[in-house]
Design an enzyme around this catalytic site. Structure first.
Site, PDB file in Angstrom:
ATOM      1  N   GLU A  75      -8.072  -3.154   5.390  1.00  0.00           N
ATOM      2  CA  GLU A  75      -7.907  -3.038   3.931  1.00  0.00           C
ATOM      3  C   GLU A  75      -6.882  -4.051   3.415  1.00  0.00           C
ATOM      4  OE1 GLU A  75      -8.174   1.390   2.637  1.00  0.00           O
ATOM      5  OE2 GLU A  75      -7.672   1.370   4.754  1.00  0.00           O
TER       6      GLU A  75
ATOM      7  N   ARG B 222      -2.459  -2.004  -3.670  1.00  0.00           N
ATOM      8  CA  ARG B 222      -3.559  -1.051  -3.633  1.00  0.00           C
ATOM      9  C   ARG B 222      -3.281  -0.035  -4.740  1.00  0.00           C
ATOM     10  NH1 ARG B 222      -4.194   4.002   0.254  1.00  0.00           N
ATOM     11  NH2 ARG B 222      -6.213   4.710  -0.494  1.00  0.00           N
TER      12      ARG B 222
ATOM     13  N   ASN C  55       0.859  -1.176   0.000  1.00  0.00           N
ATOM     14  CA  ASN C  55       0.000   0.000   0.000  1.00  0.00           C
ATOM     15  C   ASN C  55       0.905   1.239   0.000  1.00  0.00           C
ATOM     16  OD1 ASN C  55      -1.757   2.049   0.572  1.00  0.00           O
ATOM     17  ND2 ASN C  55      -2.797   0.991   2.259  1.00  0.00           N
TER      18      ASN C  55
ATOM     19  N   ARG D 199      -7.366  17.653   3.994  1.00  0.00           N
ATOM     20  CA  ARG D 199      -8.141  18.015   2.787  1.00  0.00           C
ATOM     21  C   ARG D 199      -9.424  18.722   3.183  1.00  0.00           C
ATOM     22  NH1 ARG D 199      -8.273  12.282   0.472  1.00  0.00           N
ATOM     23  NH2 ARG D 199      -6.210  11.815   1.278  1.00  0.00           N
TER      24      ARG D 199
ATOM     25  N   HIS E 223     -11.473   4.781  -1.116  1.00  0.00           N
ATOM     26  CA  HIS E 223     -11.569   3.941   0.098  1.00  0.00           C
ATOM     27  C   HIS E 223     -12.481   2.731  -0.134  1.00  0.00           C
ATOM     28  CE1 HIS E 223     -10.812   7.774   2.699  1.00  0.00           C
ATOM     29  NE2 HIS E 223      -9.671   7.142   2.498  1.00  0.00           N
TER      30      HIS E 223
END
Ligand code: AMP
Length: 403
Positions: free
Chosen positions: A387, A94, A7, A244, A183
């Protein structure tokens, strides 16, 4: 048989090693601050006599260098997670943006790399780092199957009314400008885990999944499939995040471009890296903000009000679109750990059948927890995301299809 999961973030590289078809986690870790001073590699080993946490201080100049350090650690005499690179039979990567091409995990081929490169223009910050890691793995693990698992895949079931922007048609048809959502791996994992926990088939379950980490996003899931999400073409819109902005009026960008001395790249960087909680408080770790709020800091108090208000607004919107709501599912660093955020995000939603039990919400028990009050029509769950495990499962799926 071992599976490596990779990842790659913009300045970090996370990895996990799973063993056997049952996917037992045997090691994971992170190389952080890549290309910056003060970096370190942390490797955790979960099996064997040499289990424990191993930390090496030292900078990795780039992702390639970081990978060399990881493999060196995994093969280390002392740690011995792998004796030889050939033990890794497949690597799951990923990949942030799969555009409209990829609804499922894919074997990485030259054609796929070409397509992902093409998407560079809509995912300038993320896909290039993912591609770098794919190239490195091909060189370092030449025999392993390489699989791409896209963050956008889970959201590909959205109908056009949710994924199109009301701008001239040609920008969608020619340039692919639309909502993709991110996501997805986490939303998929927690949706499956929540449905299993509720004892319902996922295909009959309606959920709102709320992923609150450094990046934050929500998904509206009807009968097991995603029908809307809070992020957009990029990971910038929607909820307020660590650095963000989340939703803003797009005219702010034109205003700043015309009236400040900022160049367009600087405005983009400001919205990605200096906004959100960071912009409001000067801090992006929610634990620091909560502790400042407890000391009476007004900026921190307002930031938390804005952060939780935005989540609540999306919960209302998503309840409206999915209809009967079986559960609201909180996950990721903040969603799993902050009782305060969960409590504020659903406060005042009793008229929609959502009510939290304060004691259950403050429980420190591990694993999946049910947090709603007895009278609540909607269940409220805390589900730890995973994940890496989801990527490993997807990698096995692709491996099985090839045999
Ligand atoms: P993630 O991206 O999922 O690793 O989440 C990172 C975010 O989770 C950071 O903002 C952390 O401050 C936040 N976080 C981690 N642990 C806690 C905690 N115990 N309470 C509140 N926030 C937390």
């Amino acid at each position: 048989m071992k599976i490596l999961v990779v990842n790659a973030g913009s300045s970090s590289l996370k990895f996990s090693v799973f063993e056997g078809l049952e996917l037992t986690l045997i090691s994971n870790g992170i190389v952080d601050k890549i290309g910056k001073p003060g970096g370190r590699i942390t490797v955790k080993v979960y099996k064997g006599t040499k289990f424990g946490k191993h930390i090496e201080i030292g900078n990795a100049v780039d992702h390639h260098h970081a990978f060399i350090k990881i493999v060196k650690q995994l093969k280390d005499q002392y740690i011995r997670v792998i004796q030889d690179v050939s033990e890794i039979i497949a690597i799951g990567h990923r990949v942030v943006h799969g555009g409209e091409y990829y609804r499922d995990p894919q074997r990485i081929t030259k054609e796929l790399i070409k397509q992902v490169k093409k998407m560079k223009s809509i995912a300038p910050l993320h896909n290039p780092k993912n591609l770098t890691c794919i190239e490195i793995c091909k060189r370092m693990f030449p025999k392993a199957l390489q699989v791409a698992v896209f963050d956008t895949s889970f959201h590909q079931t959205m109908p056009p009314r949710a994924f199109r922007y009301a701008i001239p048609d040609r920008f969608y048809k020619k340039d692919g400008i639309r909502v993709y959502g991110m996501h997805g791996t986490s939303h998929k994992y927690v949706a499956e885990a929540a449905a299993a926990y509720l004892g319902k088939p996922l295909s009959e379950t309606n959920l709102i999944t709320v992923h609150l980490g450094n990046g934050c996003s929500m998904a509206a899931i009807q009968n097991g499939i995603c029908i809307d999400t809070s992020m957009g073409m990029s990971p910038m819109p929607g909820l307020i995040m660590g650095t963000r902005s989340g939703d803003i009026d797009p005219s702010i960008i034109f205003y700043l471009y015309r009236n400040s001395r900022l160049k367009i790249d600087e405005i983009e960087s400001m919205l990605n890296n200096e906004s959100g909680l960071q912009g409001l408080t000067g801090m992006n770790d929610l634990r620091d903000i909560l502790s400042s709020m407890e000391k009476g800091d007004e900026d921190a108090t307002l930031a938390m009000e804005m952060y939780t208000y935005r989540i609540k607004k999306y919960i209302g919107a998503f309840m409206a679109v999915i209809g009967r709501t079986d559960a609201i599912v909180f996950t990721a660093g903040v969603g799993e750990n902050s009782w305060f955020v969960r409590s504020r995000a659903v406060e005042g939603l009793e008229h929609l059948g959502v009510s939290l039990d304060d004691d259950k919400n403050k429980s420190h028990e591990k694993g999946i927890l049910m947090l709603q009050a007895d009278e609540s029509k909607v269940k409220i769950l805390r589900v730890p995301t995973n994940e890496e495990l989801e990527i490993a499962r997807s990698t096995i799926e692709v491996l099985n299809k090839m045999q």
